[in-house]
Design a protein around this motif. Structure first.
Motif, PDB file in Angstrom:
ATOM      1  N   TYR A  27     -12.164 -58.426  14.447  1.00  0.00           N
ATOM      2  CA  TYR A  27     -11.338 -57.536  13.639  1.00  0.00           C
ATOM      3  C   TYR A  27     -12.077 -56.313  13.103  1.00  0.00           C
ATOM      4  N   ASN A  28     -11.285 -55.240  12.964  1.00  0.00           N
ATOM      5  CA  ASN A  28     -11.647 -54.113  12.114  1.00  0.00           C
ATOM      6  C   ASN A  28     -10.941 -54.277  10.777  1.00  0.00           C
ATOM      7  N   HIS A  29     -11.599 -53.787   9.723  1.00  0.00           N
ATOM      8  CA  HIS A  29     -11.065 -53.898   8.372  1.00  0.00           C
ATOM      9  C   HIS A  29     -10.878 -52.508   7.776  1.00  0.00           C
ATOM     10  N   LEU A  30      -9.798 -52.346   7.027  1.00  0.00           N
ATOM     11  CA  LEU A  30      -9.552 -51.103   6.304  1.00  0.00           C
ATOM     12  C   LEU A  30      -9.043 -51.428   4.917  1.00  0.00           C
ATOM     13  N   TRP A  31      -9.749 -50.888   3.903  1.00  0.00           N
ATOM     14  CA  TRP A  31      -9.249 -50.919   2.537  1.00  0.00           C
ATOM     15  C   TRP A  31      -8.752 -49.515   2.216  1.00  0.00           C
ATOM     16  N   PHE A  32      -7.608 -49.422   1.541  1.00  0.00           N
ATOM     17  CA  PHE A  32      -7.033 -48.104   1.290  1.00  0.00           C
ATOM     18  C   PHE A  32      -6.329 -48.066  -0.061  1.00  0.00           C
ATOM     19  N   GLU A  40     -11.414 -39.375   0.635  1.00  0.00           N
ATOM     20  CA  GLU A  40     -12.704 -40.059   0.504  1.00  0.00           C
ATOM     21  C   GLU A  40     -12.758 -41.159   1.553  1.00  0.00           C
ATOM     22  N   ILE A  41     -13.781 -41.125   2.405  1.00  0.00           N
ATOM     23  CA  ILE A  41     -13.930 -42.154   3.440  1.00  0.00           C
ATOM     24  C   ILE A  41     -15.336 -42.738   3.355  1.00  0.00           C
ATOM     25  N   LEU A  42     -15.408 -44.045   3.250  1.00  0.00           N
ATOM     26  CA  LEU A  42     -16.686 -44.753   3.252  1.00  0.00           C
ATOM     27  C   LEU A  42     -16.734 -45.653   4.477  1.00  0.00           C
ATOM     28  N   ILE A  43     -17.826 -45.576   5.231  1.00  0.00           N
ATOM     29  CA  ILE A  43     -18.020 -46.437   6.399  1.00  0.00           C
ATOM     30  C   ILE A  43     -18.977 -47.551   6.001  1.00  0.00           C
ATOM     31  N   ASP A  54     -14.498 -37.241   7.670  1.00  0.00           N
ATOM     32  CA  ASP A  54     -13.714 -36.095   7.238  1.00  0.00           C
ATOM     33  C   ASP A  54     -12.321 -36.180   7.866  1.00  0.00           C
ATOM     34  N   LYS A  55     -11.630 -35.065   7.951  1.00  0.00           N
ATOM     35  CA  LYS A  55     -10.263 -35.065   8.456  1.00  0.00           C
ATOM     36  C   LYS A  55     -10.171 -35.351   9.950  1.00  0.00           C
ATOM     37  N   GLN A  73       4.763 -34.951   2.212  1.00  0.00           N
ATOM     38  CA  GLN A  73       3.427 -34.405   2.004  1.00  0.00           C
ATOM     39  C   GLN A  73       2.405 -35.535   1.958  1.00  0.00           C
ATOM     40  N   MET A  74       1.321 -35.380   2.708  1.00  0.00           N
ATOM     41  CA  MET A  74       0.271 -36.397   2.708  1.00  0.00           C
ATOM     42  C   MET A  74      -0.441 -36.420   1.359  1.00  0.00           C
ATOM     43  N   PRO A  75      -0.509 -37.582   0.703  1.00  0.00           N
ATOM     44  CA  PRO A  75      -1.206 -37.662  -0.587  1.00  0.00           C
ATOM     45  C   PRO A  75      -2.722 -37.772  -0.391  1.00  0.00           C
ATOM     46  N   GLY A  76      -3.454 -37.759  -1.478  1.00  0.00           N
ATOM     47  CA  GLY A  76      -4.870 -38.058  -1.422  1.00  0.00           C
ATOM     48  C   GLY A  76      -5.092 -39.540  -1.164  1.00  0.00           C
ATOM     49  N   VAL A  77      -6.140 -39.860  -0.416  1.00  0.00           N
ATOM     50  CA  VAL A  77      -6.414 -41.269  -0.107  1.00  0.00           C
ATOM     51  C   VAL A  77      -7.905 -41.553  -0.127  1.00  0.00           C
ATOM     52  N   ARG A  78      -8.204 -42.793  -0.474  1.00  0.00           N
ATOM     53  CA  ARG A  78      -9.567 -43.312  -0.334  1.00  0.00           C
ATOM     54  C   ARG A  78      -9.518 -44.417   0.712  1.00  0.00           C
TER      55      ARG A  78
END
Length: 300
Positions: A27-32, A40-43, A54-55, A73-78
């Motif tokens: 699996y890949n995991h994504l917390w959002f 904000e993107i953390l690997i 980045d984008k 409209q796309m909101p801000g995301v982490r």
């Protein structure tokens, strides 16, 4: 934060070019979470190929596309991304990112699209449904895509199957792997593949796994990709000797997969690991069971 997991997938399954795929328990995991503004993107887990923060990140780009589709409209995301599916190895890493992005955007936006609706979007983004379908739905899925819609059927497989997934230390870029394929094939090869793909589906449904060696044979893509993957032909030969029920090139490669019954896993693994240690390049063998659920939000 919410937590999504998306399974690795193996496309084509030999004769099912661009149409048949299966999900594995890897699996890949994504917390959002939505934030006031920005990105904000953390690997969490580094890979040899750098994942954009980045984008240009594929998960984020998919989310942006989803919001454009729904006219919001796309909101801000982490985003926190932790990947265990290797990149450029033919195990559906791109499809996993697309599926994760769609599920995250679907949740944040409040659209509450069904998996079926998300599967339609994912297949059109990918251009073929053999990775995105099992990534979303789990199990082994047969799909067909036209300009208007995608149709699919999730198969009930024999429960005693395991899959020996053999990953080399070299990549094969999908664009290069697709570039070696011919634009036309002979009638003989078309008949060859259509009969094998039908046999593959029928054999999985009925549990007649002794048919899989023939059913996973192919003349649309594997023979053309053979020069890109040193050792592939010999590994397939040895897999037969060691008890595989059938073997195939996973997606665009270079990962190779052999189908096993649960009672042959240990013997096959020991013998194949021994053989892989004698050939050029480093190969990693991992035995995986199918994932039957597909992508899901597992916790908050």
């Amino acid at each position: 934060m919410k937590h999504i997991i998306v399974p690795a997938t193996s496309a084509n399954m030999g004769s099912g070019f661009d149409s048949i795929g299966i999900a594995f328990q890897k699996y890949n995991h994504l917390w959002f979470i939505e934030i006031e503004e920005g990105l904000e993107i953390l690997i969490n887990r580094k890979q040899k190929l750098k994942i954009p923060t980045d984008k240009n990140n594929l998960i984020y780009k998919t989310m942006v596309g989803f919001y454009e589709l729904i006219g919001k409209q796309m909101p801000g995301v982490r985003l926190i991304q932790e990947d265990y599916i290797p990149l450029t190895r033919g195990l559906g890493s791109s499809a996993a990112c697309i599926v994760a992005g769609l599920m995250a955007a679907n949740d944040i936006s409040g659209c509450n699209y069904s998996k079926e609706e998300l599967a339609q979007i994912a297949a059109k983004i990918e251009g073929h449904p053999d990775n995105s379908n099992p990534a979303l739905l789990g199990g082994m899925v047969v799909g067909a895509l036209d300009k208007e819609e995608m149709r699919h059927v999730k198969l009930k497989m024999p429960e005693n199957l395991s899959f020996a997934v053999m990953v080399p230390d070299f990549p094969v870029e999908t664009e290069k792997s697709r570039g070696v394929l011919p634009y036309t094939v002979t009638r003989k090869d078309a008949i060859f593949n259509s009969s094998r793909a039908a046999l593959l589906v029928a054999s999985m449904i009925t549990g007649n796994i002794d048919n899989l060696k023939m059913a996973m044979d192919d003349r649309l893509h594997q023979q053309y990709r053979l020069p890109l993957i040193p050792g592939m032909a010999d590994i397939f030969k040895m897999a037969d000797v060691f008890g595989s029920k059938g073997s195939y090139l996973s997606g665009a490669g270079p990962t190779l997969v052999s189908v096993l019954t649960d009672d042959t896993v240990s013997g096959f693994s020991e013998k194949m690991n021994g053989y892989l240690s004698t050939i050029p390049h480093k190969w990693t063998l991992e035995v995986l069971k199918p994932d039957l659920e597909g992508a899901r939000i597992i916790s908050e």
